[in-house]
Write an enzyme that holds these catalytic residues in place. Structure first.
Site, PDB file in Angstrom:
ATOM      1  N   SER A 202      23.441  -2.916 -46.022  1.00  0.00           N
ATOM      2  CA  SER A 202      22.187  -3.225 -45.332  1.00  0.00           C
ATOM      3  C   SER A 202      22.154  -4.635 -44.761  1.00  0.00           C
ATOM      4  CB  SER A 202      21.007  -3.028 -46.285  1.00  0.00           C
ATOM      5  OG  SER A 202      20.971  -1.713 -46.777  1.00  0.00           O
ATOM      6  N   HIS A 249      18.650  -8.049 -46.937  1.00  0.00           N
ATOM      7  CA  HIS A 249      18.140  -7.719 -45.608  1.00  0.00           C
ATOM      8  C   HIS A 249      17.729  -8.977 -44.849  1.00  0.00           C
ATOM      9  CE1 HIS A 249      17.003  -3.324 -46.875  1.00  0.00           C
ATOM     10  NE2 HIS A 249      18.223  -3.672 -47.237  1.00  0.00           N
TER      11      HIS A 249
END
Length: 298
Positions: A202, A249
């Site tokens: 991610s 993230h």
């Protein structure tokens, strides 16, 4: 059926929206500064003024240089390749291969997952990044446990990574991917409980999101689709009960925006220095964060 060079390109629906002369299914608002044919991001070759199509650059007309000296280049200065999604396919293949291996042998996960230190304080860590296993910052970028996790990440990588690889070129795209992924891993290592393990691509994918937004702004495209998609992903990131490492993230997104800006806005005369120099600076920050956290845990 291919359209003949120089033939009119009209978008579907009779709206008169131009489409790329090499890819008739792609609408575009950019034209070659020499022949004025519409070109998509994959076909754009950065020039001193505007962009040129691969055919004009290959012919070398009006440049005073040989065709070999005017090879087609992407908007970021990378070489135009026959398969613009090759590295994206390879990255997806690596992620899938690791997922299959972990599913077949659960014990393998212990050697790939990112965690700070074990055993916990007051003991001296012998495992984890603080215990000298710095490679976990990289291996965790290619590791997934749940089917939904790898499926979501690989679909995002295909949708976002493919066009970005075509726009940047292979070397710059791969540099962006790893810099973003490592930045996400470093921020996770810095802020997450050192005994908690994290995995997933991610961080790198959020870096691709950030770079895509920068690229679309550079090309003056409608940014709403990518911003909406990014907002949805951030909503999931901070959603309750999902147990998602938002640090990866955020770290990947910030690194992707910074690196992506350098990729598409670097002055032509110092392009490589600015692009790869920025990658080196972001990696230096990753190293500093990792060293600082390791000092805290040991």
């Amino acid at each position: 059926m291919d359209q003949a060079p120089g033939s009119p390109q009209v978008g579907q629906g009779g709206q008169g929206v131009p489409t790329c002369y090499r890819h008739p299914d792609r609408e575009t608002g950019i034209r070659c500064t020499r022949c004025e044919r519409p070109i998509c991001p994959e076909c754009m070759v950065s020039a001193s003024v505007g962009f040129q199509c691969p055919d004009c650059v290959r012919s070398g007309s009006g440049t005073g240089h040989t065709p070999a000296a005017s090879r087609p280049r992407t908007v970021a200065g990378g070489a135009v390749s026959a398969d613009p999604r090759l590295f994206t396919k390879i990255l997806i293949g690596i992620n899938v291969a690791v997922f299959i291996a972990v599913s077949a042998d659960k014990s393998l996960l212990n050697h790939l997952v990112l965690f700070g230190a074990w055993p916990p304080a007051p003991f001296t860590p012998t495992q984890g990044v603080a215990g000298g296993q710095w490679y976990l910052l990289v291996t965790s970028m290619f590791t997934h446990q749940q089917v939904w996790h790898i499926a979501f990440n690989m679909l995002s990588l295909w949708w976002i990574g493919g066009p970005l690889e075509a726009a940047l070129g292979r070397a710059r795209y791969l540099s962006l991917y790893f810099v973003s992924g490592l930045a996400g891993s470093a921020l996770t290592y810095l802020l997450v409980d050192p005994t908690q393990g994290t995995v997933g691509a991610s961080g790198a994918i959020f870096g691709l999101f950030g770079a895509t937004a920068v690229l679309m702004r550079r090309l003056r495209y409608d940014m709403r689709p990518v911003l909406v998609l990014l907002a949805i992903n951030l909503a999931f990131t901070f959603g309750p009960g999902l147990n998602i490492a938002w640090q990866a993230h955020v770290g990947g997104l910030v690194a992707g925006v910074i690196t992506g800006y350098a990729m598409v806005h670097a002055p032509r005369e110092h392009r490589n220095l600015v692009q790869y120099g920025t990658c080196a600076l972001v990696l230096a920050v990753v190293v500093v964060l990792t060293v600082v956290r390791t000092a805290q845990l040991t």
